[in-house]
Motif scaffolding. Structure first.
Motif, PDB file in Angstrom:
ATOM      1  N   LEU A   1       4.953  18.221   1.217  1.00 31.95           N
ATOM      2  CA  LEU A   1       4.748  19.498   1.887  1.00 31.95           C
ATOM      3  C   LEU A   1       4.961  20.652   0.917  1.00 31.95           C
ATOM      4  CD1 LEU A   1       6.596  18.735   5.250  1.00 31.95           C
ATOM      5  CD2 LEU A   1       4.130  18.711   4.822  1.00 31.95           C
ATOM      6  N   PRO A   2       4.486  21.854   1.242  1.00 28.72           N
ATOM      7  CA  PRO A   2       4.676  23.014   0.346  1.00 28.72           C
ATOM      8  C   PRO A   2       6.153  23.363   0.174  1.00 28.72           C
ATOM      9  CG  PRO A   2       2.947  23.452   1.961  1.00 28.72           C
ATOM     10  CD  PRO A   2       3.615  22.184   2.385  1.00 28.72           C
TER      11      PRO A   2
ATOM     12  N   LEU B   1       5.128  25.553 -11.406  1.00 28.52           N
ATOM     13  CA  LEU B   1       5.619  26.783 -10.793  1.00 28.52           C
ATOM     14  C   LEU B   1       6.568  26.553  -9.623  1.00 28.52           C
ATOM     15  CD1 LEU B   1       2.300  28.860 -10.817  1.00 28.52           C
ATOM     16  CD2 LEU B   1       4.156  28.901 -12.496  1.00 28.52           C
ATOM     17  N   ASP B   2       7.001  25.308  -9.391  1.00 27.13           N
ATOM     18  CA  ASP B   2       7.991  25.062  -8.344  1.00 27.13           C
ATOM     19  C   ASP B   2       9.375  25.467  -8.846  1.00 27.13           C
ATOM     20  OD1 ASP B   2       6.154  24.122  -6.560  1.00 27.13           O
ATOM     21  OD2 ASP B   2       6.462  22.011  -7.019  1.00 27.13           O
ATOM     22  N   THR B   3      10.196  25.936  -7.912  1.00 27.58           N
ATOM     23  CA  THR B   3      11.560  26.341  -8.266  1.00 27.58           C
ATOM     24  C   THR B   3      12.586  25.346  -7.724  1.00 27.58           C
ATOM     25  OG1 THR B   3      11.576  27.781  -6.302  1.00 27.58           O
ATOM     26  CG2 THR B   3      10.981  28.793  -8.415  1.00 27.58           C
ATOM     27  N   VAL B   4      12.566  25.093  -6.417  1.00 23.36           N
ATOM     28  CA  VAL B   4      13.514  24.142  -5.819  1.00 23.36           C
ATOM     29  C   VAL B   4      12.834  22.819  -5.478  1.00 23.36           C
ATOM     30  CG1 VAL B   4      14.968  25.958  -4.870  1.00 23.36           C
ATOM     31  CG2 VAL B   4      13.095  25.060  -3.488  1.00 23.36           C
ATOM     32  N   GLY B   5      11.522  22.708  -5.666  1.00 28.01           N
ATOM     33  CA  GLY B   5      10.809  21.460  -5.402  1.00 28.01           C
ATOM     34  C   GLY B   5      10.222  21.398  -4.002  1.00 28.01           C
ATOM     35  N   ARG B   6       9.277  20.493  -3.825  1.00 26.80           N
ATOM     36  CA  ARG B   6       8.594  20.330  -2.548  1.00 26.80           C
ATOM     37  C   ARG B   6       9.194  19.156  -1.773  1.00 26.80           C
ATOM     38  NH1 ARG B   6       2.215  21.492  -3.946  1.00 26.80           N
ATOM     39  NH2 ARG B   6       2.600  23.196  -5.412  1.00 26.80           N
TER      40      ARG B   6
ATOM     41  N   LEU C   1       0.864  -1.184   0.000  1.00 27.03           N
ATOM     42  CA  LEU C   1       0.000   0.000   0.000  1.00 27.03           C
ATOM     43  C   LEU C   1       0.897   1.229   0.000  1.00 27.03           C
ATOM     44  CD1 LEU C   1      -3.176   0.703   2.076  1.00 27.03           C
ATOM     45  CD2 LEU C   1      -1.326   2.362   2.119  1.00 27.03           C
ATOM     46  N   GLU C   2       0.690   2.093  -0.995  1.00 27.93           N
ATOM     47  CA  GLU C   2       1.425   3.358  -1.048  1.00 27.93           C
ATOM     48  C   GLU C   2       0.432   4.500  -0.880  1.00 27.93           C
ATOM     49  OE1 GLU C   2       3.514   5.775  -4.515  1.00 27.93           O
ATOM     50  OE2 GLU C   2       4.832   4.168  -3.797  1.00 27.93           O
ATOM     51  N   ARG C   3       0.608   5.273   0.169  1.00 29.75           N
ATOM     52  CA  ARG C   3      -0.306   6.363   0.510  1.00 29.75           C
ATOM     53  C   ARG C   3       0.427   7.688   0.319  1.00 29.75           C
ATOM     54  NH1 ARG C   3      -4.946   7.215   3.813  1.00 29.75           N
ATOM     55  NH2 ARG C   3      -4.827   8.947   5.289  1.00 29.75           N
ATOM     56  N   VAL C   4      -0.108   8.549  -0.529  1.00 29.44           N
ATOM     57  CA  VAL C   4       0.497   9.845  -0.825  1.00 29.44           C
ATOM     58  C   VAL C   4      -0.437  10.938  -0.306  1.00 29.44           C
ATOM     59  CG1 VAL C   4       1.370  11.385  -2.607  1.00 29.44           C
ATOM     60  CG2 VAL C   4       1.665   8.911  -2.855  1.00 29.44           C
ATOM     61  N   ILE C   5       0.095  11.792   0.561  1.00 34.54           N
ATOM     62  CA  ILE C   5      -0.663  12.908   1.129  1.00 34.54           C
ATOM     63  C   ILE C   5      -0.013  14.198   0.660  1.00 34.54           C
ATOM     64  CG2 ILE C   5      -1.418  14.015   3.271  1.00 34.54           C
ATOM     65  CD1 ILE C   5      -1.114  11.268   4.643  1.00 34.54           C
ATOM     66  N   GLU C   6      -0.727  14.968  -0.151  1.00 33.43           N
ATOM     67  CA  GLU C   6      -0.184  16.224  -0.677  1.00 33.43           C
ATOM     68  C   GLU C   6      -0.863  17.399   0.017  1.00 33.43           C
ATOM     69  OE1 GLU C   6       0.840  18.483  -4.915  1.00 33.43           O
ATOM     70  OE2 GLU C   6      -0.096  16.486  -4.895  1.00 33.43           O
ATOM     71  N   VAL C   7      -0.071  18.176   0.736  1.00 36.20           N
ATOM     72  CA  VAL C   7      -0.597  19.269   1.558  1.00 36.20           C
ATOM     73  C   VAL C   7      -0.503  20.581   0.785  1.00 36.20           C
ATOM     74  CG1 VAL C   7      -0.362  20.528   3.734  1.00 36.20           C
ATOM     75  CG2 VAL C   7       0.130  18.073   3.646  1.00 36.20           C
ATOM     76  N   SER C   8      -1.615  21.298   0.746  1.00 33.31           N
ATOM     77  CA  SER C   8      -1.638  22.630   0.160  1.00 33.31           C
ATOM     78  C   SER C   8      -2.126  23.617   1.215  1.00 33.31           C
ATOM     79  CB  SER C   8      -2.567  22.676  -1.060  1.00 33.31           C
ATOM     80  OG  SER C   8      -2.763  24.017  -1.487  1.00 33.31           O
ATOM     81  N   HIS C   9      -1.430  24.744   1.338  1.00 31.18           N
ATOM     82  CA  HIS C   9      -1.849  25.770   2.290  1.00 31.18           C
ATOM     83  C   HIS C   9      -2.959  26.648   1.731  1.00 31.18           C
ATOM     84  CE1 HIS C   9       1.716  25.775   5.325  1.00 31.18           C
ATOM     85  NE2 HIS C   9       1.302  24.561   5.025  1.00 31.18           N
TER      86      HIS C   9
END
Length: 462
Positions: A361-362, A388-393, A217-225
């Protein structure tokens, strides 16, 4: 007459314990042990109610007590909880010995005979027997244990109750006194049982409960502020019961009127109540045979694979949803805490061989600290790039093996994030549009025509 083999085992155990530095107080004994073994599902759930007694003193103030798990089933132990008489959980430290593991707690009680409640859950402890069955046969399993509760202390009296999934019992080991009534087998009471005593038993019975194992099981949680948390799980499931032999007939399957079948048509997955935009798909696309019910405190999905699962059959799918971030993300200034479940409820009495959790994370997050609810394996951090990412999350990754429903608890992830960085992406968009408009303006003002040159050439010829 004492069995010399048992005496030898006890002697070896005590030597191993001393070598490991574990001290077993001979003044402590189990005054009474009531053990219940639940074999109604694919999991083995064992509950102990242990009444203690100290022959040296009646005072219980930080006295160490150890609960033993034999070596041959230690790897199958998925969960253990030790609580006092008030059901308050006691912190247990595990020490491995040559004979298994000792889980030691500190007991403090005003009663001269304190009570401990121990709950253990074991996976892969039921053996399909026979290992292969046809489509219309029953699924029989075997369970191996001891009529005696395994303990490093002398037990004055004890009794074991085995609860089965059905009344259909092929055979069971009799150890006087023992008895069977419908789907319940009782062993004991037994008196004055020496430390580490064993009396092997085997129970062979019918169990058609779903034997599903999540192999990965692979669970991916992407957080946006910006108010949203996206969750996606990729799941591999195998039916780990008796393997289907012979061909499969859908006609026979549809007319099979048995209420309990070893095959699995569907199962219920439970998501948070605030889950929205839920999707469920496999390699062929969306699976429309599933159904969703919105309840007061959860979202219930009736997941129905494209085909029923028989022993040895597998399925692979992806499930995802969104939840509002304000329910799980808390902040004070630039300090944030993400509090979410390690895993969701995939199906009743589930077994997960390996779960990998990735938390995206952001961009610009710093001072990240993971606080898991139980020991996990932290893997090297990764970097995730989106628009629009520059250095990555930053991506926090950890794994855990052999999980059951008891592991559905929250982790805490602390980190720092400057609110100024939230305007980075809007500024990038504005800057990009500004640059684009500027290029268009410059482009329209430039004259790349060759009309004047042609006119001059024509005049020269005249």
């Amino acid at each position: 007459m004492r069995n010399p083999l048992i005496v030898a085992i006890v002697t070896i155990s005590l030597v191993a314990l001393n070598a490991a530095g574990v001290q077993i107080d001979s003044n402590i004994q189990n005054k009474n042990v009531e053990r219940t073994i639940d074999l109604t599902t694919q999991l083995v759930k064992i509950f102990h109610k242990i009444t203690l007694e100290n022959k040296a003193t009646k005072e219980w103030s930080g006295v160490s007590y150890s609960f033993a798990v034999p070596k041959d089933i230690r790897d199958n132990l998925a969960y253990i909880s030790i609580r006092d008489a008030l059901k308050k959980e006691l912190k247990a430290t595990e020490e491995k010995t040559a004979d298994g593991s000792l889980f030691t707690v500190s007991v403090t009680s005003s009663s001269p005979t304190p009570v401990l409640h121990v709950e253990t859950v074991f996976s892969k402890s039921l053996e399909p027997y026979p290992t292969h069955i046809t489509q219309n046969e029953r699924q029989l399993v075997r369970y191996f244990d001891s009529a005696y509760s395994y303990s490093p202390y002398r037990t004055v009296t004890q009794k074991t109750t085995v609860q089965l999934a059905s009344k259909s019992v092929e055979s069971y080991t009799t150890v006087k006194p023992s008895a069977q009534v419908d789907g319940t087998i009782t062993y004991g009471p037994y008196e004055n049982v020496a430390p580490y005593s064993t009396e092997p038993i085997t129970v062979h019975y019918e169990n058609n409960s779903p034997f599903l194992t999540i192999t990965n099981l692979e669970r991916v949680i992407e957080v946006s502020h910006w108010g949203n948390i996206a969750v996606e799980e990729t799941i591999d499931i195998v039916h780990s019961g008796a393997v289907l032999k012979g061909s499969f007939s859908r006609y026979d399957y549809q007319k099979d009127a048995r209420s309990n079948q070893p095959s699995v048509k569907s199962y219920k997955t439970i998501l948070p109540a605030s889950a929205t935009e839920v999707y469920y798909r496999d390699t062929n696309g969306n699976i429309s045979t599933s159904a969703m019910r919105i309840l007061k405190d959860s979202v219930e999905l009736d997941l129905r694979p494209r085909f029923p699962l028989f022993g040895g059959w597998k399925t692979h799918y992806t499930i995802g949803y969104n939840v509002p971030s304000f329910e799980y993300l808390f902040s004070s200034g630039d300090q944030y805490v993400l509090k979410m479940r390690v895993i969701d409820h995939v199906y009743d009495d589930m077994v997960i061989e390996k779960a990998t959790v990735k938390i995206i994370l952001p961009e610009g997050t710093s001072n990240i600290k993971l606080i898991p609810p139980y020991p996990v394996t932290r893997l090297p951090d990764q970097v995730h790039y989106t628009y629009l990412d520059t250095v990555g999350r930053p991506v926090i990754v950890f794994t855990k093996q052999n999980l059951v429903e008891n592991h559905i608890v929250d982790f805490n992830l602390k980190y720092n994030f400057s609110k100024v960085l939230m305007v980075q992406e809007p500024l990038l968009i504005i800057g990009f549009l500004y640059a684009l408009f500027l290029i268009v303006i410059v482009w329209t003002r430039l004259d790349f025509s060759i009309t004047k040159d042609n006119a001059a050439t024509h005049h020269h010829k005249d």
